[in-house]
Motif scaffolding. Structure first.
Motif, PDB file in Angstrom:
ATOM      1  N   MET A   1       0.802  -1.208   0.000  1.00 43.26           N
ATOM      2  CA  MET A   1       0.000   0.000   0.000  1.00 43.26           C
ATOM      3  C   MET A   1       0.843   1.271   0.000  1.00 43.26           C
ATOM      4  O   MET A   1       0.482   2.263  -0.587  1.00 43.26           O
ATOM      5  CB  MET A   1      -0.920   0.035   1.227  1.00 43.26           C
ATOM      6  N   ALA A   2       1.982   1.255   0.707  1.00 46.51           N
ATOM      7  CA  ALA A   2       2.733   2.490   0.873  1.00 46.51           C
ATOM      8  C   ALA A   2       4.191   2.185   1.137  1.00 46.51           C
ATOM      9  O   ALA A   2       4.559   1.094   1.570  1.00 46.51           O
ATOM     10  CB  ALA A   2       2.158   3.308   2.039  1.00 46.51           C
ATOM     11  N   THR A   3       5.037   3.195   0.863  1.00 50.24           N
ATOM     12  CA  THR A   3       6.411   3.116   1.329  1.00 50.24           C
ATOM     13  C   THR A   3       6.424   3.471   2.810  1.00 50.24           C
ATOM     14  O   THR A   3       5.445   3.972   3.359  1.00 50.24           O
ATOM     15  CB  THR A   3       7.307   4.078   0.546  1.00 50.24           C
ATOM     16  N   VAL A   4       7.552   3.221   3.470  1.00 51.87           N
ATOM     17  CA  VAL A   4       7.613   3.312   4.929  1.00 51.87           C
ATOM     18  C   VAL A   4       8.801   4.164   5.363  1.00 51.87           C
ATOM     19  O   VAL A   4       9.889   4.077   4.786  1.00 51.87           O
ATOM     20  CB  VAL A   4       7.729   1.898   5.546  1.00 51.87           C
ATOM     21  N   GLN A   5       8.562   4.971   6.377  1.00 57.54           N
ATOM     22  CA  GLN A   5       9.627   5.762   6.981  1.00 57.54           C
ATOM     23  C   GLN A   5       9.928   5.214   8.366  1.00 57.54           C
ATOM     24  O   GLN A   5       9.032   5.020   9.180  1.00 57.54           O
ATOM     25  CB  GLN A   5       9.224   7.236   7.084  1.00 57.54           C
ATOM     26  N   GLN A   6      11.206   4.971   8.648  1.00 61.10           N
ATOM     27  CA  GLN A   6      11.615   4.436   9.937  1.00 61.10           C
ATOM     28  C   GLN A   6      12.310   5.512  10.757  1.00 61.10           C
ATOM     29  O   GLN A   6      13.103   6.304  10.240  1.00 61.10           O
ATOM     30  CB  GLN A   6      12.559   3.245   9.757  1.00 61.10           C
ATOM     31  N   SER A   7      12.016   5.542  12.062  1.00 60.29           N
ATOM     32  CA  SER A   7      12.669   6.469  12.980  1.00 60.29           C
ATOM     33  C   SER A   7      12.778   5.800  14.338  1.00 60.29           C
ATOM     34  O   SER A   7      12.268   4.688  14.545  1.00 60.29           O
ATOM     35  CB  SER A   7      11.876   7.781  13.084  1.00 60.29           C
ATOM     36  N   THR A   8      13.445   6.454  15.275  1.00 59.20           N
ATOM     37  CA  THR A   8      13.546   5.932  16.631  1.00 59.20           C
ATOM     38  C   THR A   8      13.139   7.001  17.626  1.00 59.20           C
ATOM     39  O   THR A   8      13.225   8.205  17.349  1.00 59.20           O
ATOM     40  CB  THR A   8      14.973   5.457  16.963  1.00 59.20           C
ATOM     41  N   LEU A   9      12.689   6.562  18.780  1.00 59.49           N
ATOM     42  CA  LEU A   9      12.384   7.450  19.884  1.00 59.49           C
ATOM     43  C   LEU A   9      12.705   6.731  21.176  1.00 59.49           C
ATOM     44  O   LEU A   9      12.787   5.497  21.215  1.00 59.49           O
ATOM     45  CB  LEU A   9      10.924   7.905  19.860  1.00 59.49           C
ATOM     46  N   ASP A  10      12.919   7.490  22.230  1.00 57.47           N
ATOM     47  CA  ASP A  10      13.222   6.930  23.538  1.00 57.47           C
ATOM     48  C   ASP A  10      12.110   7.324  24.498  1.00 57.47           C
ATOM     49  O   ASP A  10      11.879   8.513  24.732  1.00 57.47           O
ATOM     50  CB  ASP A  10      14.570   7.425  24.055  1.00 57.47           C
ATOM     51  N   LEU A  11      11.427   6.321  25.052  1.00 58.62           N
ATOM     52  CA  LEU A  11      10.327   6.560  25.973  1.00 58.62           C
ATOM     53  C   LEU A  11      10.773   6.256  27.395  1.00 58.62           C
ATOM     54  O   LEU A  11      11.403   5.225  27.651  1.00 58.62           O
ATOM     55  CB  LEU A  11       9.132   5.675  25.613  1.00 58.62           C
ATOM     56  N   PRO A  12      10.465   7.131  28.357  1.00 66.93           N
ATOM     57  CA  PRO A  12      10.891   6.897  29.736  1.00 66.93           C
ATOM     58  C   PRO A  12      10.093   5.782  30.401  1.00 66.93           C
ATOM     59  O   PRO A  12       8.881   5.669  30.228  1.00 66.93           O
ATOM     60  CB  PRO A  12      10.643   8.249  30.415  1.00 66.93           C
ATOM     61  N   THR A  13      10.794   4.945  31.158  1.00 66.10           N
ATOM     62  CA  THR A  13      10.174   3.936  32.009  1.00 66.10           C
ATOM     63  C   THR A  13      10.806   4.049  33.394  1.00 66.10           C
ATOM     64  O   THR A  13      11.777   4.775  33.592  1.00 66.10           O
ATOM     65  CB  THR A  13      10.385   2.505  31.468  1.00 66.10           C
ATOM     66  N   LEU A  14      10.275   3.306  34.338  1.00 65.95           N
ATOM     67  CA  LEU A  14      10.842   3.313  35.685  1.00 65.95           C
ATOM     68  C   LEU A  14      12.244   2.736  35.722  1.00 65.95           C
ATOM     69  O   LEU A  14      12.981   2.929  36.698  1.00 65.95           O
ATOM     70  CB  LEU A  14       9.940   2.524  36.635  1.00 65.95           C
ATOM     71  N   ARG A  15      12.629   2.028  34.669  1.00 72.50           N
ATOM     72  CA  ARG A  15      13.939   1.384  34.620  1.00 72.50           C
ATOM     73  C   ARG A  15      14.815   1.991  33.533  1.00 72.50           C
ATOM     74  O   ARG A  15      15.685   1.315  32.983  1.00 72.50           O
ATOM     75  CB  ARG A  15      13.753  -0.119  34.410  1.00 72.50           C
ATOM     76  N   GLY A  16      14.601   3.256  33.236  1.00 67.97           N
ATOM     77  CA  GLY A  16      15.390   3.938  32.213  1.00 67.97           C
ATOM     78  C   GLY A  16      14.647   4.050  30.902  1.00 67.97           C
ATOM     79  O   GLY A  16      13.553   3.508  30.725  1.00 67.97           O
ATOM     80  N   ASP A  17      15.245   4.764  29.967  1.00 66.35           N
ATOM     81  CA  ASP A  17      14.605   4.975  28.672  1.00 66.35           C
ATOM     82  C   ASP A  17      14.548   3.681  27.865  1.00 66.35           C
ATOM     83  O   ASP A  17      15.463   2.858  27.916  1.00 66.35           O
ATOM     84  CB  ASP A  17      15.362   6.030  27.869  1.00 66.35           C
ATOM     85  N   MET A  18      13.457   3.539  27.137  1.00 68.72           N
ATOM     86  CA  MET A  18      13.253   2.396  26.256  1.00 68.72           C
ATOM     87  C   MET A  18      13.365   2.870  24.806  1.00 68.72           C
ATOM     88  O   MET A  18      12.562   3.697  24.355  1.00 68.72           O
ATOM     89  CB  MET A  18      11.874   1.768  26.509  1.00 68.72           C
ATOM     90  N   ARG A  19      14.344   2.363  24.089  1.00 62.28           N
ATOM     91  CA  ARG A  19      14.469   2.678  22.665  1.00 62.28           C
ATOM     92  C   ARG A  19      13.357   1.960  21.896  1.00 62.28           C
ATOM     93  O   ARG A  19      13.137   0.764  22.059  1.00 62.28           O
ATOM     94  CB  ARG A  19      15.848   2.254  22.160  1.00 62.28           C
ATOM     95  N   VAL A  20      12.662   2.725  21.064  1.00 62.89           N
ATOM     96  CA  VAL A  20      11.551   2.200  20.280  1.00 62.89           C
ATOM     97  C   VAL A  20      11.792   2.533  18.818  1.00 62.89           C
ATOM     98  O   VAL A  20      12.101   3.676  18.473  1.00 62.89           O
ATOM     99  CB  VAL A  20      10.206   2.806  20.743  1.00 62.89           C
TER     100      VAL A  20
END
Length: 246
Positions: A1-20
């Protein structure tokens, strides 16, 4: 259906940031979202390609690094003995509460993402199949696709090797899709029967597919890969999420 764009973000958790890792169609949204849980090796090439293919069908896909409290952001474990040993070690070191918090953080983030319709599903393979199933306990997750989930029938996920996934199955009120390889030594017939019988007893909304295939037959690297069955499984997955999330 579409081309895709990939990126990353870091979400805070109680045990440090989670790379997503975020995969989004380049066409105008919003789209349903899928939390995609990886194998024990994190964001490998096969997982990246699976996420890209799924997003290209019109989904916002997010892939968390499940071992974020132990490994540096961006860590990928190799498909070798050392990588397998490390992945399995961390699988039984991470606390169940941490696995569950990751789901809550991801669901909250997606619920506020303007490119998400608000419909959220979970999908996973191997370790991720188990995590996708547990994600179904979160009230914002509306559908679960669990592919060859490990440790469910033995209740041995997490620190102490004692999880409550099987014991809590009756809490699942969302549609479920299960896919297994019959020649998978990690989930033998007795283990599959235990899970399926429990689902039947509780009259769950589920579908069940077994193929003559090994563990990780979707992974497009290595001798276990079965490309023909992988295409069938992907078709099942897309049809399932179309019905459940659109």
């Amino acid at each position: 259906m579409a081309t895709v764009q990939q990126s990353t973000l870091d979400l805070p958790t109680l045990r440090g940031d989670m790379r997503v890792h975020r995969f989004a169609p380049t066409t105008a949204g919003p789209w349903p979202a899928i939390i995609f849980f990886s194998e024990i090796f994190q964001m490998t090439g096969p997982i990246q390609r699976m996420a890209t293919a799924l997003s290209g069908e019109g989904y916002l896909v997010v892939v968390p690094e499940v071992y974020h409290e132990f490994e540096k952001p961006g860590t990928v474990l190799a498909y070798d003995q050392a990588g397998s040993d490390r992945g399995n070690e961390l699988k039984y070191t991470k606390e169940i509460a941490s696995y569950d918090e990751d789901v809550a953080v991801l669901a909250e983030h997606l619920s506020q993402d303007p490119e998400c319709t608000g419909a959220i599903g979970s999908f996973g393979v191997c370790l991720g199949g188990h995590l996708a199933l547990r994600a179904g306990y979160h009230p914002q997750v509306q559908a679960v696709a669990s592919f060859y989930p490990t440790d469910v029938h033995t209740a041995t996920l997490g620190a102490g090797k004692s999880d409550d996934t099987l014991a809590r199955l009756q809490e699942l009120k969302v549609p479920l899709l299960f896919v297994f390889g019959r020649q998978d030594p990690h989930i033998p017939l007795a283990g599959r029967d235990l899970l399926r019988d429990r689902l039947n007893e509780m009259e769950a909304d589920f579908e069940w597919h077994e193929f003559n295939a090994a563990h990780a037959f979707l992974r497009d690297e290595g001798p276990r890969y079965n490309p023909a069955l992988a295409r069938v499984a992907q078709a099942l997955l897309l049809r399932f999420f179309t019905e459940a999330l659109r």
